[in-house]
Write a protein that holds these residues in place. Sequence first.
Motif, mmCIF file in Angstrom:
data_model
loop_
_atom_site.group_PDB
_atom_site.id
_atom_site.type_symbol
_atom_site.label_atom_id
_atom_site.label_comp_id
_atom_site.label_asym_id
_atom_site.label_seq_id
_atom_site.Cartn_x
_atom_site.Cartn_y
_atom_site.Cartn_z
ATOM 1 N N ASP A 506 15.556 -2.031 -4.538
ATOM 2 C CA ASP A 506 15.363 -2.065 -3.088
ATOM 3 C C ASP A 506 14.227 -2.992 -2.676
ATOM 4 O O ASP A 506 14.122 -3.371 -1.501
ATOM 5 C CB ASP A 506 15.109 -0.659 -2.541
ATOM 6 C CG ASP A 506 13.953 0.053 -3.228
ATOM 7 O OD1 ASP A 506 13.435 -0.467 -4.240
ATOM 8 O OD2 ASP A 506 13.573 1.145 -2.767
ATOM 9 N N ALA A 507 13.376 -3.385 -3.625
ATOM 10 C CA ALA A 507 12.247 -4.264 -3.313
ATOM 11 C C ALA A 507 12.508 -5.719 -3.687
ATOM 12 O O ALA A 507 11.633 -6.567 -3.486
ATOM 13 C CB ALA A 507 10.985 -3.773 -4.025
ATOM 14 N N TYR A 508 13.678 -6.033 -4.226
ATOM 15 C CA TYR A 508 13.949 -7.412 -4.647
ATOM 16 C C TYR A 508 13.743 -8.400 -3.495
ATOM 17 O O TYR A 508 13.028 -9.395 -3.631
ATOM 18 C CB TYR A 508 15.390 -7.551 -5.149
ATOM 19 C CG TYR A 508 15.704 -6.901 -6.472
ATOM 20 C CD1 TYR A 508 14.706 -6.395 -7.300
ATOM 21 C CD2 TYR A 508 17.029 -6.788 -6.897
ATOM 22 C CE1 TYR A 508 15.017 -5.795 -8.511
ATOM 23 C CE2 TYR A 508 17.353 -6.199 -8.109
ATOM 24 C CZ TYR A 508 16.345 -5.694 -8.916
ATOM 25 O OH TYR A 508 16.665 -5.106 -10.115
ATOM 26 N N GLU A 509 14.411 -8.144 -2.385
ATOM 27 C CA GLU A 509 14.313 -9.083 -1.261
ATOM 28 C C GLU A 509 12.953 -9.011 -0.566
ATOM 29 O O GLU A 509 12.359 -10.063 -0.279
ATOM 30 C CB GLU A 509 15.439 -8.845 -0.257
ATOM 31 C CG GLU A 509 15.445 -9.865 0.868
ATOM 32 C CD GLU A 509 16.586 -9.665 1.844
ATOM 33 O OE1 GLU A 509 16.802 -10.558 2.685
ATOM 34 O OE2 GLU A 509 17.264 -8.615 1.779
ATOM 35 N N PRO A 510 12.412 -7.823 -0.278
ATOM 36 C CA PRO A 510 11.088 -7.784 0.352
ATOM 37 C C PRO A 510 10.015 -8.516 -0.456
ATOM 38 O O PRO A 510 9.212 -9.260 0.111
ATOM 39 C CB PRO A 510 10.793 -6.284 0.447
ATOM 40 C CG PRO A 510 12.138 -5.640 0.524
ATOM 41 C CD PRO A 510 13.021 -6.470 -0.353
ATOM 42 N N TYR A 511 10.006 -8.318 -1.769
ATOM 43 C CA TYR A 511 8.996 -8.994 -2.594
ATOM 44 C C TYR A 511 9.215 -10.503 -2.574
ATOM 45 O O TYR A 511 8.253 -11.280 -2.478
ATOM 46 C CB TYR A 511 9.052 -8.467 -4.027
ATOM 47 C CG TYR A 511 8.070 -9.159 -4.958
ATOM 48 C CD1 TYR A 511 6.720 -8.841 -4.932
ATOM 49 C CD2 TYR A 511 8.498 -10.149 -5.843
ATOM 50 C CE1 TYR A 511 5.813 -9.490 -5.768
ATOM 51 C CE2 TYR A 511 7.607 -10.800 -6.682
ATOM 52 C CZ TYR A 511 6.266 -10.469 -6.643
ATOM 53 O OH TYR A 511 5.375 -11.114 -7.466
ATOM 54 N N PHE A 512 10.463 -10.929 -2.649
ATOM 55 C CA PHE A 512 10.776 -12.359 -2.626
ATOM 56 C C PHE A 512 10.270 -13.009 -1.342
ATOM 57 O O PHE A 512 9.685 -14.101 -1.359
ATOM 58 C CB PHE A 512 12.287 -12.549 -2.756
ATOM 59 C CG PHE A 512 12.747 -13.969 -2.626
ATOM 60 C CD1 PHE A 512 12.443 -14.905 -3.599
ATOM 61 C CD2 PHE A 512 13.491 -14.376 -1.527
ATOM 62 C CE1 PHE A 512 12.869 -16.226 -3.486
ATOM 63 C CE2 PHE A 512 13.924 -15.690 -1.401
ATOM 64 C CZ PHE A 512 13.610 -16.617 -2.386
ATOM 65 N N ILE A 513 10.476 -12.348 -0.226
ATOM 66 C CA ILE A 513 10.060 -12.906 1.064
ATOM 67 C C ILE A 513 8.541 -12.977 1.176
ATOM 68 O O ILE A 513 7.988 -13.911 1.762
ATOM 69 C CB ILE A 513 10.672 -12.070 2.203
ATOM 70 C CG1 ILE A 513 12.182 -12.331 2.265
ATOM 71 C CG2 ILE A 513 10.018 -12.381 3.541
ATOM 72 C CD1 ILE A 513 12.926 -11.426 3.211
ATOM 73 N N LEU A 514 7.854 -12.023 0.576
ATOM 74 C CA LEU A 514 6.393 -11.980 0.653
ATOM 75 C C LEU A 514 5.710 -12.908 -0.350
ATOM 76 O O LEU A 514 4.634 -13.448 -0.073
ATOM 77 C CB LEU A 514 5.903 -10.555 0.390
ATOM 78 C CG LEU A 514 5.979 -9.561 1.548
ATOM 79 C CD1 LEU A 514 5.932 -8.135 1.027
ATOM 80 C CD2 LEU A 514 4.830 -9.802 2.521
ATOM 81 N N ARG A 515 6.288 -13.084 -1.516
ATOM 82 C CA ARG A 515 5.564 -13.649 -2.657
ATOM 83 C C ARG A 515 4.905 -14.992 -2.359
ATOM 84 O O ARG A 515 3.697 -15.170 -2.602
ATOM 85 C CB ARG A 515 6.509 -13.789 -3.860
ATOM 86 C CG ARG A 515 5.818 -14.356 -5.095
ATOM 87 C CD ARG A 515 6.743 -14.387 -6.297
ATOM 88 N NE ARG A 515 7.820 -15.360 -6.159
ATOM 89 C CZ ARG A 515 8.629 -15.707 -7.164
ATOM 90 N NH1 ARG A 515 8.490 -15.141 -8.355
ATOM 91 N NH2 ARG A 515 9.585 -16.598 -6.977
ATOM 92 N N GLU A 516 5.648 -15.941 -1.858
ATOM 93 C CA GLU A 516 5.093 -17.280 -1.638
ATOM 94 C C GLU A 516 3.872 -17.238 -0.729
ATOM 95 O O GLU A 516 2.845 -17.874 -1.004
ATOM 96 C CB GLU A 516 6.159 -18.196 -1.027
ATOM 97 C CG GLU A 516 5.613 -19.568 -0.660
ATOM 98 C CD GLU A 516 6.620 -20.444 0.064
ATOM 99 O OE1 GLU A 516 6.207 -21.495 0.604
ATOM 100 O OE2 GLU A 516 7.816 -20.093 0.098
#
Length: 634
Positions: A506-516
């Motif tokens: 469930d955190a795959y997309e949220p983390y991806f959007i935040l990481r950069e």
Amino acid sequence: MKAPALLRIGLVLCVLLLIVVAAVVLRSGDKPSAKAHSADLEYLKAVNSVAPLQDPELLFVLMTQFVNSNLQGEGAEFFSARLREYEPKLTPVQKSLYLGIIGLLRAQHASSVPLLRRYGYVKDTIARLDQAKQLSGGQVFVVNWIAGVVHTELPGYFHQRKAAQEELAWCMEHADKAPHSAWLREVYYHLGKLALNDGDTAKAHEYLLRSGYSDFDHPITLATPFSEDRASGHAFAPRRITEVVPRRIYTLSGFEFTEYYFVVSKDGHELIGIDAGTRPDFAKGAYEALQAYAPGLPPLTTIFITHAHWDHVGGHSYFRSLNPRPQFYGRGNYQEEFEKEFNGPDVFAKQFFGERFSAEDVLSYKPDITIDNRTDLNVGGSKVELIPARGGETHDAMLIYLPDEKVMFMGDVIMPYLGAPFAEEGDLQGLLDALDTVVSRNPQYLLHGHEPLTRVFNSPVILGHLKTDLAWLRDQVLIAIRRGVERAGIHQLNLIPPDLLATQPDAYEPYFILREHVIDRIYDQNVGYWEANLQGLAHPNRTDRAELLVDYLGLSEAQIVKAADRLAADGKYEMAADLIESAEAKFPDSVSLKRAKRFAYLKLMEKNQNTDPFKFIIYSGRIREQTPQINAQK
């Protein structure tokens, strides 16, 4: 004997002719040279390689990355391998999505297939799209959308025009099944292309107008909810009004840059607003739309401000003009935020908020009642908890919690950029502390200041995962900084928390959007103006770089354009754009440079269309590209 032989030769020549024509007509970029994949592409491949995803959005984000990087062949192979691996676990609809994606990638890869295999390759691609439609029962919007787009682009001798017309017409008739109404943009565009091919120019241009594109020479595909307009700026979503709690809590999306929320008090006698929008005219339009949608609402008596950014207070003067005049609650340190906002470059404001945006609309804001500590209120029988927070975007943040309704208004606490990218703000520790606060209340609804945030960061469970993941990311970035790794090198590390892939789908997309952006903000706050790679010691500008390219390296206009085209073919659009921006000073009237610049920025818009709205805005602005809003038909 001669006649059959000649017949066979003639048939072979006809097939070869068809293949050659297909090579010219089938849409595809130049074949890319061998290159390292971006960290984003590798991350998306990793999360798509763990197990079938319950939410298909990351399937399409990865598909877009493959297309945008001109790696369609590799993408088709990747998704084909996942389909074989996951097939026993997939529902028919899930299989249809994989097949649709594979079909689109194969179609765009077709011109790279050897000539003698190409015709059969395309026929096999068509068969996969047919299978996708069969598995979906012809009722999945995205599958029909992909099939219609691909079939429209195929040369006529594949006899798919009728299928394309039917698939696209189905999409128009079943727009309510689309992920959002802006998926119709490409439907209109491709129906226009079909009409143009049939010689019906009037119908073609009618469809083109509905698509929002300016002409039929458009090298990118957009399925984004984002829209850009010079007068009104950016909107994150098509316009709509939804009821989070029926007849009690209303969400207004797509009326401008920010969301509007209104709450009917428990006794039904008062209306509560959350934030005040960006401009008075926007606030007026949104409020009047709400009144038309829900006639008989009680008077607006109270407005809670989640933070004093441009887009959350700029419309306050309209609401203050109402009778009765509502009271504004906000943080007492709001002026500190104003200083950070308006000490940065002001060249971006009108791109984000439209040409009529005025800083004075923001700076004239002042709360009637300031909140510096956790405060409990009762407004018309509704319990309200006001919770000051320090992050992650601004230090004047305020969470607003309705405990009886279990609704938390988040503002921009978890805005991925950790503050506006062009302002010196943002507090990661403040964000982590705020996540603790939210998780401890365990709200049922998390309502953010912008529509994509509400979709992506939608549960306390996700926020709990992200706290652990972001703390780990911070540690890794700080270690890399101390080792002297430059910012680009940190991004290339493709930092993935150890538990994310195995236990946090469930955190795959949220983390991806935040990481950069978390990496960028930490780097900005921990590295001085002299960096380990010697950046910052000298100050060459674009004119200096133009002199380097032309006066010292002796590059001609044609050579620079050729280099930009090669970079674009390799999916290195950022480098292509930077090269062109540097060279423009030497060739200000170059038509070919303008063409290459437009193409590079269009492809950057395409790349970021579903994951990074601020980049989408900036890249659109560089070429003054408008993307009109497409709203649901009433």
